[in-house]
Enzyme design. Sequence first.
Site, mmCIF file in Angstrom:
data_model
loop_
_atom_site.group_PDB
_atom_site.id
_atom_site.type_symbol
_atom_site.label_atom_id
_atom_site.label_comp_id
_atom_site.label_asym_id
_atom_site.label_seq_id
_atom_site.Cartn_x
_atom_site.Cartn_y
_atom_site.Cartn_z
ATOM 1 N N GLU A 54 -16.001 0.374 -5.640
ATOM 2 C CA GLU A 54 -16.222 1.364 -4.589
ATOM 3 C C GLU A 54 -16.148 2.755 -5.200
ATOM 4 O O GLU A 54 -15.836 2.905 -6.391
ATOM 5 C CB GLU A 54 -15.221 1.173 -3.441
ATOM 6 C CG GLU A 54 -13.767 1.261 -3.845
ATOM 7 C CD GLU A 54 -12.812 0.686 -2.786
ATOM 8 O OE1 GLU A 54 -13.157 -0.321 -2.128
ATOM 9 O OE2 GLU A 54 -11.721 1.237 -2.624
ATOM 10 N N HIS A 88 -8.699 3.681 1.552
ATOM 11 C CA HIS A 88 -8.044 3.427 0.267
ATOM 12 C C HIS A 88 -7.777 4.788 -0.371
ATOM 13 O O HIS A 88 -8.670 5.631 -0.430
ATOM 14 C CB HIS A 88 -8.962 2.645 -0.670
ATOM 15 C CG HIS A 88 -9.062 1.200 -0.332
ATOM 16 N ND1 HIS A 88 -10.096 0.413 -0.771
ATOM 17 C CD2 HIS A 88 -8.248 0.386 0.381
ATOM 18 C CE1 HIS A 88 -9.921 -0.825 -0.335
ATOM 19 N NE2 HIS A 88 -8.809 -0.869 0.374
ATOM 20 N N GLU A 120 0.858 -1.167 0.000
ATOM 21 C CA GLU A 120 0.000 0.000 0.000
ATOM 22 C C GLU A 120 0.907 1.232 0.000
ATOM 23 O O GLU A 120 2.062 1.146 0.412
ATOM 24 C CB GLU A 120 -0.866 -0.022 1.270
ATOM 25 C CG GLU A 120 -1.938 1.033 1.280
ATOM 26 C CD GLU A 120 -2.867 0.915 2.487
ATOM 27 O OE1 GLU A 120 -2.724 -0.018 3.277
ATOM 28 O OE2 GLU A 120 -3.745 1.792 2.619
#
Lengths: 402, 289
Positions: free
Chosen positions: B209, B247, B98
Amino acid sequence: MKLLEYKAKELFDKYGIRTPAGIVIDKLDKTNHALESREDSDLEGLSQKLENLDYPVVVKAQVQVGGRGKAGGVRFADTPEEARNICIQLLHSNLKGFIVKELLIVKKVSGIKEWYVSITLDRGNKVPMIIFSSHGGVDIEETAITDPDKIVKIGIDPFIGIEDHIVHYIIDKSDIGMAYFDEMNDLLKKLYRVFIESDCLLAEINPLIVTEDHQIIAADGKVDIDDSALFRQQDILAFRDKLQEDPLILDARKFRLLYIPINPEGDIAVMSNGSGMIMSCIDLITKKSMSVGAALDLGGGCTADRIYEGIRILLSNPRIKTLFISIFGGITRCDEVANGVSQAVKHLDSSKTIVIRIEGTNKEEGLKIIEGIQGNIISVDSIREGVKVLYDLQISNNSSVS
Amino acid sequence: MSILIDQNTRLIVQGITGREGTFHTEQMLAYGTNVVAGVTPGRSGQNVFGVPVYNTVKEAVEETNANATVLFVPAKYTAQGVMEAMQAGLKLILTISEHVPVQDMMKIHHFARKYQCRVIGPNSFGIISPGKAKAGFMAHKIFTPGSVAVMSRSATNCYETVFMMTNKGIGQSTCIGNGGDMIPGSSFVDLLPLLEEDVDTKVIVLIGEIGGSEEELAAEYIKQHVTKPVITLIAGKNAPKDTSMGHAGAIISPDGTGSAEIKEQRMQEAGALIAESTQHIVELLEEIL
């Protein structure tokens, strides 16, 4: 990370983009202490600084709120005396919940036109994109809706950068005239360097003022830096402390947790080990006409002590009455979660309730720990069941109040 | 069949001697994945659970004939590692980390087209073809072989769905973590053609999303080219604007671009079934299968 206007101006200045001359009055400045003590002798420092400016000036409060101008955070002064009075009024005042700690004072630029220019990330095409409009200023968002033809957009190949034809295209489409080629060419290439070299997600100038002698000046700047790239933007990272973030965000960051404010009126908090599940939970809770005030993302592999801190931080928000913890453990272990919760419940305010759902790695061990916890905690077996319990709690809370 | 990885995959683990790399190499081997080599600069000659370690990806490919790689390296070194793998000729590259800088991913995206290779991630759990192989860090116990493909920007929403599917006896052909970042190496629309072709995939589950326009592009493609049933969930319907929901990619722009409403609407127009929750996905699957 969104920069304050004066930091954006500093960045533009560094790359040679023309901005109005000005000064920053900040908290650490000597003049600031002067303001606090309000002693005339100390105010001389400020007065001297203000004397040296070119009038009229604009005094701008450095806070990140929308509608700053309407809230009285942008004021004009024709004389040093006027500027001084505005400074004294504005510094340390409260502007829509933010304390004004810095003021940017710049020469008021008057022009014949106001344009808009920005470079942003085109997520669809995965390239930087220039957006330009000859109808800039405060109404740009409205122009985008009512008159989309007045807005020119063009993608830039990140391996090539801005070539002359890009500038020609923008000039032709916006009909500003080739006389502005040199000015525009220079500005766009510099702004593109800012965008690339500072890892921007957005570098915006609005308004871009065209003066009577046809110079263009960046009168206001908005810069948003990619948080993931801050490791190689040390100058900018050092500036993060100056932003007035929610103290709960800062508290959470110390423990490598992400606190996300949702609805200021909400009385439910959601905690999970992933962004996707947080959004799913918020969706289901909101669908039942309940309101989430804040969420906290634990990320993967969170340990008991950090889970304890996460719960403490969420529940230190006085509006939050109920905390919903939903975990699907892969790297995260359910027994670690349960141990963190067990610790947190010991300090739990009797008016607050925790609803918890754990699934995945070490679920059985986790459930055993939860069973042994004394206090306001309800264990459920699915998100849907959890939302139902939240709903029942809401109903009983409301009826006990009335 | 399945897509992208199976028992014929010959996998490299970049960053194999790191804590995560070592732990997940053991997990992947235990699942039956053919991990043929590891790469850590300066560690050539060592081995990790019997897997030989090389200094460079190129040497690993030359020695083992590897055809895919998964990177367990920190975000700041991800771009370098992916570029190395591309130049070594690998056509499937999975990145886990990430917080890879957006501009690094922008370059990777365009280089991947030049080298004609597929990059999955970053900020992804990887890929699993249940019963065959996995490359990534997903807890494989919850997966079971079957005929439903799952693509997801979120790991937790994917696990949640797969867990309930497996409990109901509904298996998966391949599950892919597209990742939660602003610029994913592969979007839904890049993977849909493979799933449409895959004979073992009967239904496609697409978990999207808020943020970006990947779901809208996928809807356009589904409308034109996909004959299999598609079930979709869009998370973040009630997220505030201009706020990143964890995110980096899950953010609705101040002007409303990237909202769940538009994505759902496009998907509905394309004939996809709209699920309200992960549990609802499984209920819809039960109706279809």
